[in-house]
Design a protein around this motif. Structure first.
Motif, PDB file in Angstrom:
ATOM      1  N   ASP A 124       0.835  -1.208   0.000  1.00 39.40           N
ATOM      2  CA  ASP A 124       0.000   0.000   0.000  1.00 39.40           C
ATOM      3  C   ASP A 124       0.867   1.254   0.000  1.00 39.40           C
ATOM      4  O   ASP A 124       0.615   2.193  -0.754  1.00 39.40           O
ATOM      5  CB  ASP A 124      -0.931  -0.003   1.214  1.00 39.40           C
ATOM      6  CG  ASP A 124      -1.710   1.302   1.296  1.00 39.40           C
ATOM      7  OD1 ASP A 124      -2.487   1.574   0.370  1.00 39.40           O
ATOM      8  OD2 ASP A 124      -1.512   2.063   2.258  1.00 39.40           O
ATOM      9  N   GLY A 153       2.305   1.765  -3.407  1.00 39.00           N
ATOM     10  CA  GLY A 153       1.302   2.307  -4.314  1.00 39.00           C
ATOM     11  C   GLY A 153       1.119   3.795  -4.094  1.00 39.00           C
ATOM     12  O   GLY A 153       1.050   4.588  -5.045  1.00 39.00           O
ATOM     13  N   ARG A 154       1.097   4.163  -2.842  1.00 39.63           N
ATOM     14  CA  ARG A 154       0.871   5.558  -2.477  1.00 39.63           C
ATOM     15  C   ARG A 154       1.987   6.463  -2.983  1.00 39.63           C
ATOM     16  O   ARG A 154       1.737   7.585  -3.417  1.00 39.63           O
ATOM     17  CB  ARG A 154       0.813   5.604  -0.946  1.00 39.63           C
ATOM     18  CG  ARG A 154       0.454   6.898  -0.331  1.00 39.63           C
ATOM     19  CD  ARG A 154       0.410   6.738   1.184  1.00 39.63           C
ATOM     20  NE  ARG A 154      -0.824   6.113   1.607  1.00 39.63           N
ATOM     21  CZ  ARG A 154      -1.673   6.697   2.457  1.00 39.63           C
ATOM     22  NH1 ARG A 154      -1.418   7.869   2.954  1.00 39.63           N
ATOM     23  NH2 ARG A 154      -2.764   6.081   2.813  1.00 39.63           N
ATOM     24  N   VAL A 155       3.207   5.970  -2.915  1.00 35.82           N
ATOM     25  CA  VAL A 155       4.351   6.809  -3.263  1.00 35.82           C
ATOM     26  C   VAL A 155       4.701   6.714  -4.753  1.00 35.82           C
ATOM     27  O   VAL A 155       5.247   7.657  -5.317  1.00 35.82           O
ATOM     28  CB  VAL A 155       5.567   6.417  -2.376  1.00 35.82           C
ATOM     29  CG1 VAL A 155       6.856   6.962  -2.926  1.00 35.82           C
ATOM     30  CG2 VAL A 155       5.333   6.899  -0.951  1.00 35.82           C
ATOM     31  N   LEU A 156       4.358   5.606  -5.387  1.00 37.34           N
ATOM     32  CA  LEU A 156       4.812   5.424  -6.774  1.00 37.34           C
ATOM     33  C   LEU A 156       3.721   5.532  -7.837  1.00 37.34           C
ATOM     34  O   LEU A 156       4.028   5.820  -8.992  1.00 37.34           O
ATOM     35  CB  LEU A 156       5.521   4.068  -6.919  1.00 37.34           C
ATOM     36  CG  LEU A 156       6.857   3.925  -6.185  1.00 37.34           C
ATOM     37  CD1 LEU A 156       7.437   2.532  -6.426  1.00 37.34           C
ATOM     38  CD2 LEU A 156       7.842   4.997  -6.640  1.00 37.34           C
ATOM     39  N   LEU A 157       2.465   5.291  -7.494  1.00 34.99           N
ATOM     40  CA  LEU A 157       1.455   5.125  -8.543  1.00 34.99           C
ATOM     41  C   LEU A 157       0.535   6.329  -8.695  1.00 34.99           C
ATOM     42  O   LEU A 157      -0.166   6.712  -7.763  1.00 34.99           O
ATOM     43  CB  LEU A 157       0.614   3.876  -8.256  1.00 34.99           C
ATOM     44  CG  LEU A 157       1.373   2.554  -8.252  1.00 34.99           C
ATOM     45  CD1 LEU A 157       0.440   1.409  -7.880  1.00 34.99           C
ATOM     46  CD2 LEU A 157       2.036   2.291  -9.597  1.00 34.99           C
ATOM     47  N   HIS A 202      16.190   1.066  -2.171  1.00 30.38           N
ATOM     48  CA  HIS A 202      16.684   2.380  -2.593  1.00 30.38           C
ATOM     49  C   HIS A 202      16.408   3.449  -1.536  1.00 30.38           C
ATOM     50  O   HIS A 202      15.267   3.663  -1.132  1.00 30.38           O
ATOM     51  CB  HIS A 202      16.021   2.776  -3.911  1.00 30.38           C
ATOM     52  CG  HIS A 202      16.699   3.923  -4.584  1.00 30.38           C
ATOM     53  ND1 HIS A 202      16.528   5.220  -4.182  1.00 30.38           N
ATOM     54  CD2 HIS A 202      17.573   3.956  -5.606  1.00 30.38           C
ATOM     55  CE1 HIS A 202      17.254   6.017  -4.941  1.00 30.38           C
ATOM     56  NE2 HIS A 202      17.906   5.268  -5.825  1.00 30.38           N
ATOM     57  N   SER A 216      16.182   6.756  -1.432  1.00 29.86           N
ATOM     58  CA  SER A 216      15.207   7.825  -1.689  1.00 29.86           C
ATOM     59  C   SER A 216      13.786   7.300  -1.587  1.00 29.86           C
ATOM     60  O   SER A 216      12.892   7.986  -1.076  1.00 29.86           O
ATOM     61  CB  SER A 216      15.402   8.421  -3.083  1.00 29.86           C
ATOM     62  OG  SER A 216      16.708   8.866  -3.263  1.00 29.86           O
ATOM     63  N   LEU A 217      13.593   6.102  -2.078  1.00 31.52           N
ATOM     64  CA  LEU A 217      12.246   5.531  -2.018  1.00 31.52           C
ATOM     65  C   LEU A 217      11.882   5.193  -0.570  1.00 31.52           C
ATOM     66  O   LEU A 217      10.765   5.470  -0.121  1.00 31.52           O
ATOM     67  CB  LEU A 217      12.162   4.292  -2.920  1.00 31.52           C
ATOM     68  CG  LEU A 217      10.804   3.612  -3.020  1.00 31.52           C
ATOM     69  CD1 LEU A 217       9.681   4.595  -3.303  1.00 31.52           C
ATOM     70  CD2 LEU A 217      10.836   2.529  -4.104  1.00 31.52           C
ATOM     71  N   ARG A 255      10.815   8.278   1.216  1.00 32.94           N
ATOM     72  CA  ARG A 255       9.453   8.667   0.853  1.00 32.94           C
ATOM     73  C   ARG A 255       8.422   7.770   1.534  1.00 32.94           C
ATOM     74  O   ARG A 255       7.366   8.229   1.976  1.00 32.94           O
ATOM     75  CB  ARG A 255       9.257   8.585  -0.655  1.00 32.94           C
ATOM     76  CG  ARG A 255       9.853   9.727  -1.424  1.00 32.94           C
ATOM     77  CD  ARG A 255       9.153  11.015  -1.073  1.00 32.94           C
ATOM     78  NE  ARG A 255       9.488  12.069  -2.013  1.00 32.94           N
ATOM     79  CZ  ARG A 255       9.251  13.360  -1.782  1.00 32.94           C
ATOM     80  NH1 ARG A 255       8.682  13.743  -0.664  1.00 32.94           N
ATOM     81  NH2 ARG A 255       9.582  14.255  -2.666  1.00 32.94           N
ATOM     82  N   GLN A 261       7.915   8.870   4.996  1.00 30.16           N
ATOM     83  CA  GLN A 261       7.056  10.062   5.064  1.00 30.16           C
ATOM     84  C   GLN A 261       5.585   9.673   4.911  1.00 30.16           C
ATOM     85  O   GLN A 261       4.716  10.182   5.630  1.00 30.16           O
ATOM     86  CB  GLN A 261       7.438  11.053   3.968  1.00 30.16           C
ATOM     87  CG  GLN A 261       8.792  11.715   4.186  1.00 30.16           C
ATOM     88  CD  GLN A 261       9.224  12.530   2.975  1.00 30.16           C
ATOM     89  OE1 GLN A 261       8.449  12.772   2.068  1.00 30.16           O
ATOM     90  NE2 GLN A 261      10.467  12.967   2.983  1.00 30.16           N
ATOM     91  N   ALA A 262       5.323   8.773   3.974  1.00 28.23           N
ATOM     92  CA  ALA A 262       3.934   8.350   3.754  1.00 28.23           C
ATOM     93  C   ALA A 262       3.400   7.635   4.992  1.00 28.23           C
ATOM     94  O   ALA A 262       2.262   7.845   5.410  1.00 28.23           O
ATOM     95  CB  ALA A 262       3.851   7.442   2.533  1.00 28.23           C
ATOM     96  N   ARG A 314       4.428   8.063   8.096  1.00 26.18           N
ATOM     97  CA  ARG A 314       4.264   9.033   9.167  1.00 26.18           C
ATOM     98  C   ARG A 314       2.953   9.795   8.992  1.00 26.18           C
ATOM     99  O   ARG A 314       2.206   9.999   9.944  1.00 26.18           O
ATOM    100  CB  ARG A 314       5.451   9.991   9.191  1.00 26.18           C
ATOM    101  CG  ARG A 314       5.628  10.712  10.504  1.00 26.18           C
ATOM    102  CD  ARG A 314       6.825  11.647  10.475  1.00 26.18           C
ATOM    103  NE  ARG A 314       8.100  10.961  10.551  1.00 26.18           N
ATOM    104  CZ  ARG A 314       9.016  10.946   9.582  1.00 26.18           C
ATOM    105  NH1 ARG A 314       8.817  11.608   8.465  1.00 26.18           N
ATOM    106  NH2 ARG A 314      10.147  10.292   9.732  1.00 26.18           N
ATOM    107  N   ALA A 315       2.662  10.184   7.750  1.00 24.73           N
ATOM    108  CA  ALA A 315       1.411  10.897   7.494  1.00 24.73           C
ATOM    109  C   ALA A 315       0.202  10.028   7.812  1.00 24.73           C
ATOM    110  O   ALA A 315      -0.785  10.507   8.341  1.00 24.73           O
ATOM    111  CB  ALA A 315       1.355  11.350   6.032  1.00 24.73           C
ATOM    112  N   ALA A 316       0.309   8.744   7.531  1.00 25.71           N
ATOM    113  CA  ALA A 316      -0.884   7.902   7.562  1.00 25.71           C
ATOM    114  C   ALA A 316      -1.116   7.204   8.890  1.00 25.71           C
ATOM    115  O   ALA A 316      -2.253   6.920   9.247  1.00 25.71           O
ATOM    116  CB  ALA A 316      -0.805   6.857   6.460  1.00 25.71           C
TER     117      ALA A 316
END
Lengths: 433, 433
Positions: free
Chosen positions: A98, A101-105, A239, A241-242, A245, A248-249, A251-253
């Protein structure tokens, strides 16, 4: 009379969510009797005696440093050299998908998946409305030419290497090298799912793709098969950088994974639980796989073929050409057999998901283009106690006898000593007259 | 020399994620010394002795039935009559907000929020790219005329009623009735956040909005302040169709909350932990609030005003007109004081977030329109041991003396017996000459 007013609008993506009634994945290979209650109790006592404050307090969004170190050491076995900062502890492997998906799609991003692929992955990615591109597969995994054709412009390639759900097959050495070379030369993110990676049944599988120089990628794994399923902890690593990200996703969620669960897990890992526990778990899975394979051999009519799983919890079974697995299984569903219709595992993007040519299949003409997996099903062998394998195969044969055309009608089970015992699904050996 | 190739594209929403370095919410009011280690140990022992199989196995996506029953009984205290099927156990209240964003928010959906509002909510909703509409507030909550103006066409109204973070204020009876009537007549989903609802410090607050006949809404709560923060469990309860969609979204994204944590929580609830524990927790928070209020009274210069929190863990403090809280706090941040700049709590959608008219404020002219909260900050009193209140206020006063124009220069703290002790922020009592 009075009527309720219509409910206010929801997000468009709400319509992409599925009711998902059925339990899709009896991922834990064993009955609850085999759960490591003693080890969990011991770990919990130690954590609360020594680490109570940390275990009840907030922690880092990325997960405990100790767990991330463990994942690095674990993946070093595949030749991956990662730092703990390249690992995120997720709330299970599904949750990692999930987040990815949130970070890449974006909507309509081309997302490459095997046909068939993990049902849970299709469900996790679905709300992101990517454009699914199904990759033709054979018994060694995605066909290199199919991947090469699909890679230009693709955003993410979601591949299961050790081991694929639903087939139970691993990508062997030479194929893994070929696929990794293609990915390394592309601008596509690799998401390599190894949720069942440690549940090999015969010999350890070849290292996956990320370990072969694919820079832009991550590897997804799960603690569920290593410890216990109700834990809901997994990982995603690769990776930097990924991973940043994804953190971060996360932490937000939901800020972070639960602290207590993580500390209990870490204590179990440090105490060597996995090393002690895995051989018995593998043995239990092997016994179940063998019982199911033997039962299928005894009961399945000609025209049915199945994979011989090298790991994981599932096998893929192809019914006679033209038999709709969902129709066939409707009665079985009510009986609690660990069978799911094949189309649930299908990206529905045209092509064939049955390891071969399906030109004779009546579903090939389906205007929806989503049909070739209709005549396949997943059998979760790990969910079947050995004594239950025989009745399960017998019931499946009974259902087939009830539905299949006369030409496929099986000989009596007792005489089917020469029935096909396939290590992988063959091109249709029979077709309706 | 060689350079790394640029990384492949990610989703557009990845750019909406924030690094979020700072811990935004010391939500648990107390030191780790006060954690209920004994109660957790006892609950864990009982669970593993009696319920080990369930606690280590998968469970329902909606959470344990027993927890959902507890939430129903708990919310009955506000006059809400809900069935367990109207409750979803989330992985913390933050996670409930993420699920709500996922199910309700399209890009540019109008999302109404108080000014100021919970930082965590802004962070949770941000990836959904809704159009934030800040509602003007006074000491009783959102101004009814501001809500009435904004409701037509709005998708979601996110409101904190018991108690608002960052102000610590509750919506009183008459205002709650007014707001509920407006919402009940609208086509907007109400999301009512009561994460700190049980942490009242003087008297229990009035029931929230959902309990007043708002059909299309849900209430969000958290077990963190009731039990311990590292647990990561909360709830969302209300409209059956929305709860069903949230359950689908949760199933797609992470299957379920961890079983072991849920069973331990349920055991603690059944054993009466919350009822025994809450009075002492409230007392500890009250002591801390009073110490901070007294310290502020002693140290703050004229021109500074603050809320008198009725519950929760935070208060909102307005600096002299024109003082930038972020600049002011840059040194304090390195000292670990529980202070955050006000603009972090601001939807940034124009209007005033300082409980009054800001026409004199130098930030009012800011072309970004996001400035009025720049001269405010959040102080997390619950994170300050009583003995730490005085040094914290003294340090803040010292920073102010360093930055404020001469006109605001405070009298000596020891003599400021008549300094403003506000129960809420006043319109600017001073302005630069």
């Amino acid at each position: 009379m009075f009527q309720s007013p219509p409910i206010p609008p929801m997000a468009q993506r709400a319509a992409l969510l599925e009711a998902g009634e059925g339990r899709e994945s009896p991922a834990w290979p064993g009955e609850a009797e085999a759960f490591p209650v003693e080890a969990v109790s011991r770990a919990m006592r130690r954590v609360l005696a020594r680490r109570a404050r940390e275990a009840l307090q907030y922690g880092p969004a990325e997960g405990l440093e100790g767990l991330r170190e463990w994942v690095c050491a674990h993946l070093a076995g595949q030749g991956l050299r990662l730092r703990p900062s390249q690992v995120l502890i997720s709330s299970g492997s599904r949750h990692a998908l999930d987040l990815l998906g949130r970070v890449l799609l974006d909507p309509a991003s081309p997302l490459l998946v095997q046909r068939p692929t993990r049902l849970g992955a299709l469900r996790a990615f679905r709300p992101y409305a990517a454009r699914l591109v199904g990759l033709r597969c054979d018994e060694q995994g995605p066909a290199p030419e199919a991947l090469a054709d699909a890679l230009p412009g693709a955003r993410m390639a979601y591949l299961q290497t050790r081991f694929a759900d639903p087939t139970g097959l691993a990508v062997p050495e030479a194929r893994a090298r070929e696929l990794a070379d293609l990915l390394a030369g592309s601008r596509c993110w690799l998401v390599e799912d190894q949720t069942y990676g440690e549940l090999w049944l015969d010999t350890p599988p070849a290292p996956g793709l990320l370990a072969r120089g694919v820079e832009h990628g991550v590897l997804v794994g799960s603690f569920s098969p290593l410890v216990f399923p109700g834990l809901r902890l997994g990982w995603v690593a690769g990776h930097p950088s990924l991973i940043a990200r994804l953190a971060q996703a996360r932490r937000a969620a939901e800020l972070q994974p639960g602290s207590l669960s993580q500390w209990v897990l870490l204590e179990m890992l440090r105490e060597g639980f996995v090393e002690r526990h895995l051989p018995a778990l593998r043995e239990r899975c092997r016994e179940r796989r063998d019982a199911v394979l033997e039962a299928l051999r005894r009961h399945m009519p000609e025209g049915v073929a199945w994979t011989r799983p090298q790991g994981g919890a599932h096998l893929w079974l192809r019914l006679p050409d033209g038999v709709d697995a969902a129709e066939l299984l409707a009665p079985a569903g009510r009986e609690g057999l660990p069978l799911l219709p094949g189309r649930a595992f299908d990206a529905g993007a045209g092509g064939c998901a049955s390891f071969g040519e399906c030109s004779q299949c009546r579903f090939a003409e389906d205007p929806q283009g989503a049909a070739p997996t209709r005549h396949a099903l997943r059998l979760s062998f790990a969910a079947l106690a050995p004594r239950a394998a025989e009745p399960c195969a017998a019931r499946l044969a009974q259902l087939l006898r009830g539905q299949a055309p006369a030409a496929w009608r099986p000989r009596e089970p007792a005489t089917v000593r020469d029935a096909p015992r396939l290590s992988l699904v063959r091109p249709h050996p029979m077709r309706p007259a």
